[in-house]
Design a protein around this motif. Sequence first.
Motif, PDB file in Angstrom:
ATOM      1  N   LYS A   1      40.721  37.688  30.186  1.00 22.00           N
ATOM      2  CA  LYS A   1      40.966  39.011  30.769  1.00 22.00           C
ATOM      3  C   LYS A   1      40.128  40.074  30.093  1.00 22.00           C
ATOM      4  O   LYS A   1      39.972  40.092  28.889  1.00 22.00           O
ATOM      5  N   LYS A   2      39.591  40.980  30.917  1.00 27.16           N
ATOM      6  CA  LYS A   2      38.907  42.191  30.452  1.00 27.16           C
ATOM      7  C   LYS A   2      39.501  43.316  31.276  1.00 27.16           C
ATOM      8  O   LYS A   2      39.137  43.489  32.435  1.00 27.16           O
ATOM      9  N   GLY A   3      40.438  44.067  30.717  1.00 27.55           N
ATOM     10  CA  GLY A   3      41.166  45.053  31.509  1.00 27.55           C
ATOM     11  C   GLY A   3      41.970  44.329  32.571  1.00 27.55           C
ATOM     12  O   GLY A   3      42.701  43.398  32.280  1.00 27.55           O
ATOM     13  N   LYS A   4      41.808  44.714  33.833  1.00 25.77           N
ATOM     14  CA  LYS A   4      42.499  44.024  34.923  1.00 25.77           C
ATOM     15  C   LYS A   4      41.637  42.933  35.538  1.00 25.77           C
ATOM     16  O   LYS A   4      42.030  42.296  36.504  1.00 25.77           O
ATOM     17  N   ILE A   5      40.461  42.717  34.977  1.00 30.24           N
ATOM     18  CA  ILE A   5      39.531  41.724  35.523  1.00 30.24           C
ATOM     19  C   ILE A   5      39.828  40.356  34.930  1.00 30.24           C
ATOM     20  O   ILE A   5      39.928  40.204  33.713  1.00 30.24           O
ATOM     21  N   ILE A   6      39.972  39.355  35.797  1.00 35.20           N
ATOM     22  CA  ILE A   6      40.162  37.970  35.366  1.00 35.20           C
ATOM     23  C   ILE A   6      38.794  37.306  35.373  1.00 35.20           C
ATOM     24  O   ILE A   6      38.081  37.367  36.375  1.00 35.20           O
ATOM     25  N   VAL A   7      38.440  36.665  34.266  1.00 34.01           N
ATOM     26  CA  VAL A   7      37.123  36.041  34.117  1.00 34.01           C
ATOM     27  C   VAL A   7      37.294  34.536  33.956  1.00 34.01           C
ATOM     28  O   VAL A   7      38.076  34.078  33.123  1.00 34.01           O
ATOM     29  N   HIS A   8      36.555  33.788  34.783  1.00 30.06           N
ATOM     30  CA  HIS A   8      36.479  32.334  34.639  1.00 30.06           C
ATOM     31  C   HIS A   8      35.019  32.028  34.311  1.00 30.06           C
ATOM     32  O   HIS A   8      34.116  32.384  35.073  1.00 30.06           O
ATOM     33  N   LEU A   9      34.776  31.396  33.172  1.00 29.84           N
ATOM     34  CA  LEU A   9      33.416  31.083  32.721  1.00 29.84           C
ATOM     35  C   LEU A   9      32.988  29.752  33.327  1.00 29.84           C
ATOM     36  O   LEU A   9      33.664  28.738  33.144  1.00 29.84           O
ATOM     37  N   MET A  10      31.882  29.777  34.064  1.00 32.53           N
ATOM     38  CA  MET A  10      31.456  28.618  34.844  1.00 32.53           C
ATOM     39  C   MET A  10      30.243  27.918  34.227  1.00 32.53           C
ATOM     40  O   MET A  10      29.391  28.559  33.619  1.00 32.53           O
TER      41      MET A  10
END
Length: 199
Positions: free
Chosen positions: A169-178
Amino acid sequence: MESSKKRRGHILRNSTSFVLVVVSFCSLLVLIFSTLGLPEISLGRPYHSMINRRVSRDEELGKFAEMMIEMLPEDLAFTVFVPSAKAFERDLRLQANDSPIEDNVNNTYAIVSRILGFSAVPRTLFSVVIPFGKEISYDSLSGFTLYISKASDGMLVVNRVKSERVNLKKGKIIVHLMDGVIMEADFEQSVQPDNIEED
Protein backbone atom coordinates in the motif's frame (compact mmCIF):
# COMPACT_ATOMS: atom_id res chain seq x y z
CA MET A 1 -66.60 0.49 17.45
CA GLU A 2 -65.07 3.93 17.93
CA SER A 3 -62.79 2.70 20.75
CA SER A 4 -61.65 -0.30 18.66
CA LYS A 5 -60.56 2.10 15.86
CA LYS A 6 -58.74 4.23 18.42
CA ARG A 7 -56.94 1.16 19.79
CA ARG A 8 -55.86 0.07 16.29
CA GLY A 9 -54.68 3.59 15.51
CA HIS A 10 -52.76 3.69 18.81
CA ILE A 11 -51.17 0.28 18.12
CA LEU A 12 -50.22 1.31 14.59
CA ARG A 13 -48.66 4.53 15.87
CA ASN A 14 -46.75 2.57 18.55
CA SER A 15 -45.54 0.00 15.96
CA THR A 16 -44.41 2.75 13.61
CA SER A 17 -42.67 4.54 16.46
CA PHE A 18 -40.97 1.30 17.52
CA VAL A 19 -39.70 0.63 13.98
CA LEU A 20 -38.42 4.20 13.68
CA VAL A 21 -36.59 3.91 17.02
CA VAL A 22 -34.97 0.60 15.99
CA VAL A 23 -33.89 1.98 12.57
CA SER A 24 -32.52 5.15 14.19
CA PHE A 25 -30.62 3.12 16.80
CA CYS A 26 -29.09 0.83 14.14
CA SER A 27 -28.11 3.83 12.01
CA LEU A 28 -26.47 5.43 15.03
CA LEU A 29 -24.50 2.23 15.74
CA VAL A 30 -23.28 2.08 12.13
CA LEU A 31 -22.23 5.72 12.30
CA ILE A 32 -20.36 5.21 15.59
CA PHE A 33 -18.54 2.09 14.32
CA SER A 34 -17.53 3.72 11.04
CA THR A 35 -16.29 6.83 12.90
CA LEU A 36 -14.22 4.76 15.33
CA GLY A 37 -12.59 2.91 12.44
CA LEU A 38 -12.71 -0.51 14.02
CA PRO A 39 -10.22 -3.03 12.63
CA GLU A 40 -11.15 -5.25 9.71
CA ILE A 41 -12.26 -8.80 10.35
CA SER A 42 -9.45 -11.26 9.86
CA LEU A 43 -9.83 -13.32 6.69
CA GLY A 44 -7.85 -16.25 8.03
CA ARG A 45 -4.22 -16.87 8.90
CA PRO A 46 -2.57 -16.88 5.44
CA TYR A 47 -4.21 -13.69 4.26
CA HIS A 48 -4.16 -11.55 7.39
CA SER A 49 -0.54 -10.45 6.97
CA MET A 50 -1.10 -9.72 3.27
CA ILE A 51 -3.67 -6.97 3.83
CA ASN A 52 -2.81 -3.36 4.68
CA ARG A 53 0.92 -3.91 4.26
CA ARG A 54 2.51 -0.53 3.67
CA VAL A 55 5.60 -0.15 1.52
CA SER A 56 8.48 0.66 3.84
CA ARG A 57 11.41 2.89 2.94
CA ASP A 58 13.82 -0.02 2.82
CA GLU A 59 11.45 -2.03 0.62
CA GLU A 60 12.32 -0.42 -2.70
CA LEU A 61 10.00 -0.94 -5.63
CA GLY A 62 12.43 0.54 -8.11
CA LYS A 63 12.78 3.95 -9.74
CA PHE A 64 10.28 3.37 -12.54
CA ALA A 65 7.67 1.71 -10.30
CA GLU A 66 7.90 4.69 -7.92
CA MET A 67 7.55 7.02 -10.92
CA MET A 68 4.36 5.19 -11.95
CA ILE A 69 2.86 5.38 -8.47
CA GLU A 70 3.69 9.09 -8.14
CA MET A 71 1.61 9.78 -11.27
CA LEU A 72 -1.54 8.66 -9.41
CA PRO A 73 -3.27 10.72 -6.70
CA GLU A 74 -2.60 9.04 -3.33
CA ASP A 75 -5.99 9.97 -1.91
CA LEU A 76 -8.00 8.01 -4.51
CA ALA A 77 -8.45 4.24 -4.67
CA PHE A 78 -6.36 2.62 -7.41
CA THR A 79 -4.77 -0.76 -7.92
CA VAL A 80 -1.61 -0.77 -10.02
CA PHE A 81 0.29 -3.80 -11.32
CA VAL A 82 3.82 -2.35 -11.50
CA PRO A 83 6.71 -4.14 -13.19
CA SER A 84 9.72 -4.94 -11.03
CA ALA A 85 13.02 -3.16 -11.77
CA LYS A 86 14.24 -6.39 -13.36
CA ALA A 87 11.15 -6.51 -15.61
CA PHE A 88 11.59 -2.88 -16.71
CA GLU A 89 15.17 -3.64 -17.70
CA ARG A 90 14.48 -7.03 -19.31
CA ASP A 91 11.28 -6.19 -21.20
CA LEU A 92 11.70 -2.47 -21.97
CA ARG A 93 15.49 -2.01 -21.71
CA LEU A 94 14.95 0.81 -19.19
CA GLN A 95 17.71 1.08 -16.60
CA ALA A 96 17.53 3.19 -13.47
CA ASN A 97 21.08 4.46 -13.91
CA ASP A 98 20.60 5.76 -17.49
CA SER A 99 22.19 9.15 -18.11
CA PRO A 100 19.74 12.03 -17.61
CA ILE A 101 19.73 13.32 -21.22
CA GLU A 102 16.57 15.39 -21.72
CA ASP A 103 15.32 13.36 -24.72
CA ASN A 104 15.96 10.14 -22.82
CA VAL A 105 14.09 11.43 -19.74
CA ASN A 106 11.08 12.54 -21.83
CA ASN A 107 11.02 9.20 -23.68
CA THR A 108 11.27 7.28 -20.39
CA TYR A 109 8.46 9.34 -18.85
CA ALA A 110 6.26 8.71 -21.91
CA ILE A 111 6.90 4.94 -21.75
CA VAL A 112 6.28 4.74 -18.00
CA SER A 113 3.04 6.76 -18.25
CA ARG A 114 1.77 4.47 -21.04
CA ILE A 115 2.60 1.39 -18.92
CA LEU A 116 0.66 3.00 -16.06
CA GLY A 117 -2.36 3.40 -18.34
CA PHE A 118 -2.25 -0.30 -19.21
CA SER A 119 -1.74 -1.56 -15.66
CA ALA A 120 -3.78 0.66 -13.30
CA VAL A 121 -7.39 0.00 -12.33
CA PRO A 122 -9.51 2.70 -10.64
CA ARG A 123 -10.57 0.48 -7.71
CA THR A 124 -9.10 -1.38 -4.75
CA LEU A 125 -8.19 -4.99 -5.58
CA PHE A 126 -6.50 -6.97 -2.81
CA SER A 127 -5.38 -10.45 -3.82
CA VAL A 128 -7.85 -12.01 -1.35
CA VAL A 129 -10.84 -10.82 -3.40
CA ILE A 130 -9.66 -12.72 -6.48
CA PRO A 131 -11.12 -16.25 -6.33
CA PHE A 132 -9.00 -19.33 -7.02
CA GLY A 133 -9.81 -21.05 -10.29
CA LYS A 134 -11.67 -18.10 -11.80
CA GLU A 135 -10.55 -15.31 -14.08
CA ILE A 136 -12.03 -11.86 -13.63
CA SER A 137 -11.55 -8.88 -15.90
CA TYR A 138 -11.35 -5.14 -15.38
CA ASP A 139 -10.64 -2.28 -17.74
CA SER A 140 -7.45 -0.35 -17.00
CA LEU A 141 -7.22 3.45 -17.15
CA SER A 142 -6.48 3.28 -20.89
CA GLY A 143 -9.36 0.87 -21.57
CA PHE A 144 -7.01 -2.11 -21.96
CA THR A 145 -8.67 -5.23 -20.51
CA LEU A 146 -6.83 -6.92 -17.63
CA TYR A 147 -7.56 -10.62 -17.06
CA ILE A 148 -6.76 -11.42 -13.43
CA SER A 149 -6.55 -14.83 -11.79
CA LYS A 150 -4.85 -16.33 -8.75
CA ALA A 151 -2.12 -18.99 -8.85
CA SER A 152 -2.06 -21.86 -6.35
CA ASP A 153 0.59 -20.03 -4.26
CA GLY A 154 -1.69 -16.99 -3.83
CA MET A 155 0.17 -14.80 -6.30
CA LEU A 156 -1.83 -12.95 -8.95
CA VAL A 157 -1.54 -13.57 -12.68
CA VAL A 158 -2.51 -10.63 -14.90
CA ASN A 159 -2.56 -11.18 -18.67
CA ARG A 160 -0.16 -14.13 -18.17
CA VAL A 161 2.28 -12.04 -16.06
CA LYS A 162 2.79 -13.39 -12.53
CA SER A 163 3.21 -11.19 -9.47
CA GLU A 164 6.29 -11.25 -7.23
CA ARG A 165 4.69 -9.43 -4.28
CA VAL A 166 1.07 -8.49 -3.63
CA ASN A 167 -0.99 -6.11 -1.50
CA LEU A 168 1.56 -3.37 -0.89
CA LYS A 169 0.00 0.00 0.00
CA LYS A 170 0.99 3.58 -0.80
CA GLY A 171 -1.75 5.80 0.60
CA LYS A 172 -4.98 4.39 -0.84
CA ILE A 173 -3.12 2.83 -3.78
CA ILE A 174 -2.74 -0.96 -3.79
CA VAL A 175 0.47 -2.09 -5.50
CA HIS A 176 1.15 -5.55 -6.89
CA LEU A 177 4.76 -5.99 -8.07
CA MET A 178 4.86 -7.99 -11.29
CA ASP A 179 7.56 -10.11 -12.95
CA GLY A 180 6.84 -8.59 -16.34
CA VAL A 181 5.29 -5.60 -18.05
CA ILE A 182 1.57 -5.51 -18.79
CA MET A 183 1.00 -3.79 -22.15
CA GLU A 184 -0.97 -4.15 -25.33
CA ALA A 185 0.67 -5.85 -28.33
CA ASP A 186 0.88 -2.71 -30.51
CA PHE A 187 2.71 -0.77 -27.81
CA GLU A 188 5.00 -3.73 -27.12
CA GLN A 189 6.00 -3.81 -30.79
CA SER A 190 6.60 -0.06 -30.83
CA VAL A 191 9.05 -0.17 -27.91
CA GLN A 192 10.82 -3.42 -28.77
CA PRO A 193 12.51 -2.95 -32.19
CA ASP A 194 14.71 0.01 -31.23
CA ASN A 195 15.78 -1.54 -27.95
CA ILE A 196 16.50 -5.17 -28.87
CA GLU A 197 20.20 -5.82 -28.71
CA GLU A 198 21.92 -8.28 -31.02
CA ASP A 199 23.56 -11.25 -29.31
